[in-house]
Write a protein that holds these residues in place. Sequence first.
Motif, PDB file in Angstrom:
ATOM      1  N   UNK A 181      39.149  58.559  76.977  1.00 20.70           N
ATOM      2  CA  UNK A 181      38.167  59.040  77.949  1.00 20.70           C
ATOM      3  C   UNK A 181      38.659  58.717  79.352  1.00 20.70           C
ATOM      4  N   UNK A 182      38.202  59.480  80.316  1.00 21.98           N
ATOM      5  CA  UNK A 182      38.463  59.111  81.707  1.00 21.98           C
ATOM      6  C   UNK A 182      37.837  57.725  81.912  1.00 21.98           C
ATOM      7  N   UNK A 183      38.584  56.844  82.518  1.00 25.83           N
ATOM      8  CA  UNK A 183      38.138  55.459  82.733  1.00 25.83           C
ATOM      9  C   UNK A 183      38.016  54.643  81.452  1.00 25.83           C
ATOM     10  N   UNK A 184      38.566  55.146  80.368  1.00 24.91           N
ATOM     11  CA  UNK A 184      38.573  54.360  79.133  1.00 24.91           C
ATOM     12  C   UNK A 184      39.577  53.218  79.240  1.00 24.91           C
ATOM     13  N   UNK A 185      39.491  52.324  78.276  1.00 29.69           N
ATOM     14  CA  UNK A 185      40.336  51.128  78.311  1.00 29.69           C
ATOM     15  C   UNK A 185      41.376  51.187  77.201  1.00 29.69           C
ATOM     16  N   UNK A 186      42.605  50.797  77.541  1.00 40.74           N
ATOM     17  CA  UNK A 186      43.646  50.676  76.514  1.00 40.74           C
ATOM     18  C   UNK A 186      44.048  49.217  76.412  1.00 40.74           C
ATOM     19  N   UNK A 187      43.998  48.688  75.206  1.00 44.30           N
ATOM     20  CA  UNK A 187      44.492  47.334  74.967  1.00 44.30           C
ATOM     21  C   UNK A 187      45.746  47.492  74.121  1.00 44.30           C
ATOM     22  N   UNK A 188      46.872  47.094  74.677  1.00 40.18           N
ATOM     23  CA  UNK A 188      48.132  47.415  73.996  1.00 40.18           C
ATOM     24  C   UNK A 188      48.984  46.160  73.781  1.00 40.18           C
ATOM     25  N   UNK A 209      50.865  53.659  84.608  1.00 40.03           N
ATOM     26  CA  UNK A 209      50.693  54.740  85.577  1.00 40.03           C
ATOM     27  C   UNK A 209      49.493  55.615  85.238  1.00 40.03           C
ATOM     28  N   UNK A 210      49.055  55.583  84.003  1.00 39.55           N
ATOM     29  CA  UNK A 210      48.024  56.522  83.565  1.00 39.55           C
ATOM     30  C   UNK A 210      46.640  55.912  83.434  1.00 39.55           C
ATOM     31  N   UNK A 211      46.599  54.609  83.222  1.00 44.68           N
ATOM     32  CA  UNK A 211      45.262  54.109  82.935  1.00 44.68           C
ATOM     33  C   UNK A 211      44.993  52.783  83.629  1.00 44.68           C
ATOM     34  N   UNK A 257      35.167  82.057  72.872  1.00 45.00           N
ATOM     35  CA  UNK A 257      34.205  82.989  72.267  1.00 45.00           C
ATOM     36  C   UNK A 257      32.933  83.078  73.106  1.00 45.00           C
ATOM     37  N   UNK A 258      32.475  81.935  73.583  1.00 43.42           N
ATOM     38  CA  UNK A 258      31.218  81.920  74.336  1.00 43.42           C
ATOM     39  C   UNK A 258      31.435  82.150  75.830  1.00 43.42           C
ATOM     40  N   UNK A 259      32.725  82.205  76.211  1.00 42.93           N
ATOM     41  CA  UNK A 259      33.037  82.394  77.626  1.00 42.93           C
ATOM     42  C   UNK A 259      32.660  81.188  78.467  1.00 42.93           C
ATOM     43  N   UNK A 260      32.913  80.019  77.942  1.00 40.38           N
ATOM     44  CA  UNK A 260      32.568  78.799  78.679  1.00 40.38           C
ATOM     45  C   UNK A 260      33.814  78.131  79.232  1.00 40.38           C
ATOM     46  N   UNK A 261      33.597  77.275  80.211  1.00 41.87           N
ATOM     47  CA  UNK A 261      34.699  76.569  80.867  1.00 41.87           C
ATOM     48  C   UNK A 261      35.140  75.370  80.034  1.00 41.87           C
ATOM     49  N   UNK A 262      36.400  75.055  80.112  1.00 41.10           N
ATOM     50  CA  UNK A 262      36.886  73.843  79.469  1.00 41.10           C
ATOM     51  C   UNK A 262      36.535  72.649  80.364  1.00 41.10           C
ATOM     52  N   UNK A 263      35.649  71.805  79.869  1.00 41.41           N
ATOM     53  CA  UNK A 263      35.167  70.707  80.712  1.00 41.41           C
ATOM     54  C   UNK A 263      35.774  69.364  80.281  1.00 41.41           C
ATOM     55  N   UNK A 264      36.796  69.452  79.439  1.00 44.57           N
ATOM     56  CA  UNK A 264      37.370  68.230  78.884  1.00 44.57           C
ATOM     57  C   UNK A 264      38.090  67.424  79.971  1.00 44.57           C
ATOM     58  N   UNK A 265      37.900  66.123  79.927  1.00 45.42           N
ATOM     59  CA  UNK A 265      38.593  65.259  80.878  1.00 45.42           C
ATOM     60  C   UNK A 265      39.427  64.261  80.110  1.00 45.42           C
ATOM     61  N   UNK A 266      40.673  64.551  79.956  1.00 43.23           N
ATOM     62  CA  UNK A 266      41.515  63.564  79.293  1.00 43.23           C
ATOM     63  C   UNK A 266      42.833  63.426  80.041  1.00 43.23           C
ATOM     64  N   UNK A 267      43.609  62.462  79.616  1.00 45.57           N
ATOM     65  CA  UNK A 267      44.854  62.154  80.294  1.00 45.57           C
ATOM     66  C   UNK A 267      45.801  63.352  80.248  1.00 45.57           C
ATOM     67  N   UNK A 268      46.396  63.658  81.373  1.00 43.92           N
ATOM     68  CA  UNK A 268      47.391  64.712  81.418  1.00 43.92           C
ATOM     69  C   UNK A 268      48.683  64.144  80.827  1.00 43.92           C
ATOM     70  N   UNK A 269      49.107  64.702  79.714  1.00 48.69           N
ATOM     71  CA  UNK A 269      50.204  64.070  78.983  1.00 48.69           C
ATOM     72  C   UNK A 269      51.507  64.839  79.114  1.00 48.69           C
ATOM     73  N   UNK A 270      51.550  65.749  80.090  1.00 50.09           N
ATOM     74  CA  UNK A 270      52.749  66.589  80.159  1.00 50.09           C
ATOM     75  C   UNK A 270      54.006  65.808  80.527  1.00 50.09           C
TER      76      UNK A 270
END
Lengths: 199, 608
Positions: free
Chosen positions: A87-94, A122-124, B343-356
Amino acid sequence: MNRDILLCGVGGQGTVLASKLIAAAAMSSGYTVHSAETIGMAQRGGSVTSHVRIGDRAYSPLIPEGNADVILAFEPAEAVRNLTLLKKNGVVIVNRVPVKPVTESLQDTGYDGSRMIEYLQSKCAGLVVVDAEKICGELGSSRYFNVAILGVAVGRGQIGLSAEAVLREIEAKVPEKYRQMNQKAFYLGKRIGDTYAAQ
Amino acid sequence: MGKEYVMGNAAIALGALAAGVNVATGYPGTPSSEIIEALEKYAFGKLRYGKGESKSFHLEWSVNEKAALEVAAGAAYAGARTLVTMKQVGLNVASDPLMSLAYVGVKGGMVVVVADDPGPISSQTEQDTRIFAYYSRLPVFDPSSPEEAYVMIQDAFDYSEKYNTPVLFRPTTRICHAYAPIAVEEDLKPKEYEGFVKDSKRWVIFPKLSFMNHEMIEKRNPLIGEDFSSYSGNTVTGEGKKAIFTSGISYAYVREYTKDREDVRVCRIATPYPFPETFALKCLKGVEEALCVEELSPFLESELQRLAGVHHLKVRILGKMTGNGRLAGENTADGTASLVQEFLGEENSKENVDSRDMPRLPVRPPVLCAGCPHRASFYAVKKACAGRKAYFCGDIGCYTLGNAMPLDMADTCLCMGAGITMAQGLHWTDEEAVSFAFVGDSTFFASGLTGVANAIYNEADIILCVLDNSTTAMTGHQPHPGTGRNMMGHIVEKIDIAKVLEGLGVQRIMTVNPLDLNEAVAAVQECMTLPGVKAMIFKSPCIAVSKTESRMRIFEQCIGCKKCIREIGCPAIIVREDRVTIDEGMCTGCGLCAQVCPVGAIGGDADE
Ligand code: SF4
Ligand code: SF4
């Protein structure tokens, strides 16, 4: 309470016991809980994850991306591998100590985990790096690291469960002869977690 | 007993016990294996199921899925409630009795649990048991969670008895292996039943009976579909001109995205065959577009297309066939969310780490365990064959991993028992080469015997290598006829593989310890000089079961040639700070590496 907890590591590191303890503690604390393990073909040495989902709004057995409140990573590369779940602002314990892949001897890639820790930094923002070698040195065996890292998470206040609830399950689930060492490991981890929580 | 926190497979087992199951049979196969194991645990442990009852409970690991289904069929003819478990490819093995049984029917409720494995995660195929249900004309239930599986399997028994037909029950890996709390009832009892009543017009399949019953089944199935239309597992929630049709684990993924939203219509089909048409038509009322979210085959999609055609509905059906869904592999919560969003025409609201910019991760492929005796067996054969042309036919089990480098000892792998027969086929194309077949002990009993008989009868030249580690290792160490223990907890006579081979007429049978490299190599070489069918039994227990305390170490003499690593690839041998060392935590002291090292640098404590 809704809480998604991901445990990840390498087969043989004891992620399964740690996830069982969390699930049992959540249940005895009155929460609905679901969990799932991905083990795959590898018995030892493969990547493993345990997904624990506390609360009654979890439908998928595996945590969707961007949903994990906390990642307990027993190995640095495994933390990176699963980072999109955080999650955004989630915690990682590594754990700082890497596990070289079993094929490393055949084909040396020079993997030592340090690149992974840098990347995580750099990420979290909520990164807690623990040193399994140091902790296990104090405990005299690497087998208790799983409960120690769980202690860190509880101390850090990230699991949403009390230390008492987890200790009760250690009492109930761990065989007599390992119980005391596991309790010790838990407290040792919790002390580390406490210092982070205080910051 | 209160709430138990159990795996989906255990929920299925507990549901079967709650339904009063009398006979349960199966053959191990991921992801289904834990059902029979949970039955053993609960029935003979905590629940004391069937103790002191007149109709008690029988549990077995059968030798293969066909045997499991036939044992259960016999009991079901007598009125017993029976459960059969297997993985999806196991159904191919059991399909012969099942297809016929579909015509004959049953008296006692019979539920055949077939676990599908989208991915596939640990299977050879991505076959869809819903299609098998359609093909065999058998009803099928498709649970979406462990909790639901617990309830649904009980319903499955009721429907089976209501219509006197076996029914299929198909969980998928993510349901089999998910954990959930299940309320377990006390005082469960096996069901009372009448016993077998002779009636050859009913129980002996003849063309006339098949014809009559075929007609009966085709008339009956639409009625079952009607019945299913009011089944509580088929649900519809929400409103809208767009509807999502889904089933199994995909329903959980759809819910994960839509949660309790009322503005999306979600229709869940828990009984894909016979298709609950009335229910589906109700779901489609006022709907302009329907998206099917399902794994494996586009089953719901085809059914809806058909329905829309028959009823001239103005609805667009989307799914795998229209590019809205992956053609292979498993669905995920995230993949499903994207599909539904689009399908529903909704926005992607996911917030996760950009892993590129993720650094390259170490790969951790599955390998044979440190100290695994299979490694030694493969290595012995490889050494014996140096300079000779040889074919190595592998089979299903841990030893499939013998294909990995540096062993590279599996040229083929197809299905259970196929190595033995495929080696014969290769032999007939190239009689100069030596054809080897590798088979594990459990696989040998499951489907190896007929292949050996075939080789002897047809005069093939092959060397059969039975890798006997005294367990079914791959699926979690189940017992089998060679181990001397069965699921009723009884110690039984072990079936001796060497004697079986002798009885079949194999001329030369050698039993060796693979961890004695010289002996093993010499034995293989001897076999290679003989004509006809030869057998090597490499006997050494699975290292994951028989833990050892001994360890090997590398001494000062090591010249760093890495031959030990290059030749056998044991994961316990690693390079640390430019020195070849052995990871003490992993090493089992099998001693294979010590026999490979050219300068004798590896030994145990005694060799210091
Ligand atoms: S003795 Fe050698 S081959 Fe056997 S487990 Fe130990 S390191 Fe591996
Ligand atoms: S084979 Fe022997 S000498 Fe060569 S690296 Fe291994 S232990 Fe050292």
